[in-house]
Write an enzyme that holds these catalytic residues in place. Sequence first.
Site, short mmCIF file in Angstrom:
data_model
loop_
_atom_site.label_atom_id
_atom_site.label_comp_id
_atom_site.label_asym_id
_atom_site.label_seq_id
_atom_site.Cartn_x
_atom_site.Cartn_y
_atom_site.Cartn_z
N GLN A 1 2.12 -11.75 -17.07
CA GLN A 1 3.50 -11.33 -17.32
C GLN A 1 4.38 -11.78 -16.17
O GLN A 1 5.59 -11.55 -16.18
CB GLN A 1 3.55 -9.80 -17.40
CG GLN A 1 2.68 -9.22 -18.50
CD GLN A 1 2.38 -7.76 -18.25
OE1 GLN A 1 3.15 -6.89 -18.62
NE2 GLN A 1 1.26 -7.47 -17.61
N HIS B 1 5.90 -14.29 -20.17
CA HIS B 1 7.29 -13.97 -19.83
C HIS B 1 8.00 -15.16 -19.19
O HIS B 1 9.10 -15.02 -18.68
CB HIS B 1 7.35 -12.75 -18.91
CG HIS B 1 6.95 -11.47 -19.59
ND1 HIS B 1 6.73 -10.30 -18.92
CD2 HIS B 1 6.73 -11.20 -20.91
CE1 HIS B 1 6.39 -9.35 -19.79
NE2 HIS B 1 6.38 -9.88 -20.99
N CYS C 1 24.04 -27.26 -15.02
CA CYS C 1 23.23 -28.40 -15.50
C CYS C 1 23.72 -29.69 -14.86
O CYS C 1 24.91 -30.01 -14.93
CB CYS C 1 23.38 -28.46 -17.02
SG CYS C 1 22.65 -29.90 -17.78
N CYS D 1 25.42 -31.91 -17.87
CA CYS D 1 26.68 -31.60 -18.58
C CYS D 1 27.53 -30.54 -17.87
O CYS D 1 28.62 -30.24 -18.31
CB CYS D 1 26.37 -31.15 -20.02
SG CYS D 1 25.80 -29.44 -20.13
N GLY E 1 -3.50 -5.45 -11.95
CA GLY E 1 -2.17 -5.27 -11.37
C GLY E 1 -1.04 -5.18 -12.36
O GLY E 1 0.05 -5.69 -12.10
N ASN F 1 -6.88 -2.07 -10.18
CA ASN F 1 -5.57 -1.50 -9.87
C ASN F 1 -5.77 -0.33 -8.91
O ASN F 1 -6.66 0.49 -9.13
CB ASN F 1 -4.90 -1.00 -11.17
CG ASN F 1 -3.40 -0.83 -11.04
OD1 ASN F 1 -2.93 -0.20 -10.11
ND2 ASN F 1 -2.66 -1.40 -11.98
N ALA G 1 -6.04 -6.05 -5.73
CA ALA G 1 -6.58 -7.28 -6.33
C ALA G 1 -7.01 -8.29 -5.26
O ALA G 1 -8.02 -8.96 -5.42
CB ALA G 1 -5.52 -7.90 -7.23
#
Length: 272
Positions: A113, A131, A161, A164, A202, A228, A246
């Site tokens: 994630q 994600h 950008c 553009c 985690g 965890n 971890a």
Amino acid sequence: MERDDADLETGIERVALRLARARRMLAVTGAGVSAESGMPTYRGLGGLYQDRETEAGMPIEEVLSGPTLARDPILCWRYLAEIGRAVSGCRPNDAHRALAGFEDLLEVVVLTQNVDGFHRQAGSTRVIDLHGDCHRLLCLACPGRREVADYRDLAEVPPRCPACGGVERPDVVLFEEPLPLEKTWELRSELRQGFDVYLSIGTSSLFSYITRPFHDARQEGRFTVEVNPGPTSLSEVVDVRLVGKAGSVLPRLLERVRDLRNPPGENPSAGD
Ligand code: OAD
């Protein structure tokens, strides 16, 4: 040895014995895997969302949302840039490296994630970044896209950008936005093939697409583990809880699985 250490030791041994025989492992990771890199987590003490009302008087979840990005990119980008700059100042840690190291021993799919890109940087090759990745910028006005290694090098915020001049966004999933379809397909295809070991590392495991593989795995009698330091919604579901950080648990686990797969003194080429 304290009781907690003894429990951790026993837990690592149980998981290592399974991994020594496993062919495929799924590692589901969240912000906690990057905590020892110095990245703030989202929730909990010091987390990005902790007691966080923004300057605009809106909760951070509303500011970091698709509708806010469309309505007020300057406001949304103020907080996106904060995450991006935190990532830029950090590097992968021993937990990311250990997960990459497991690929020498078995097939590993990492479902993360996190948007920091640290798993790939550490050498993991099969990463589903559900994600997104904050290093990819997409133009909101044209199909332009580019990679930015470090947000601190952005000439302006919101960035524009180069082709553009349109406002760009990071290729990440914001609140109120759907998950990218191709990644959910990839995940579904991997889950259909199944895994011998399911590792949650985690993450506070709040989303159903993160917890469902563990519930399904349990029902199918497959082996599930959580790494965890604190309790989560999955803690009562998994077969083994490794209560620890971890960055210390995963390297110990990797070392033990390596030993079990290649016992000292059993050098396959010895005596050839
Ligand atoms: P959270 O901040 O919700 O949870 C972090 C978890 O990591 C907690 O369970 C901590 O106990 C644990 N943790 C902390 N330090 C650790 C360490 N050293 N080792 C192992 N675990 C540790 O982060 P996530 O679960 O990743 O989504 O949050 C999920 C999603 O919520 C994020 O991807 C983000 C957020 O909204 C989007 O932005 C779409």
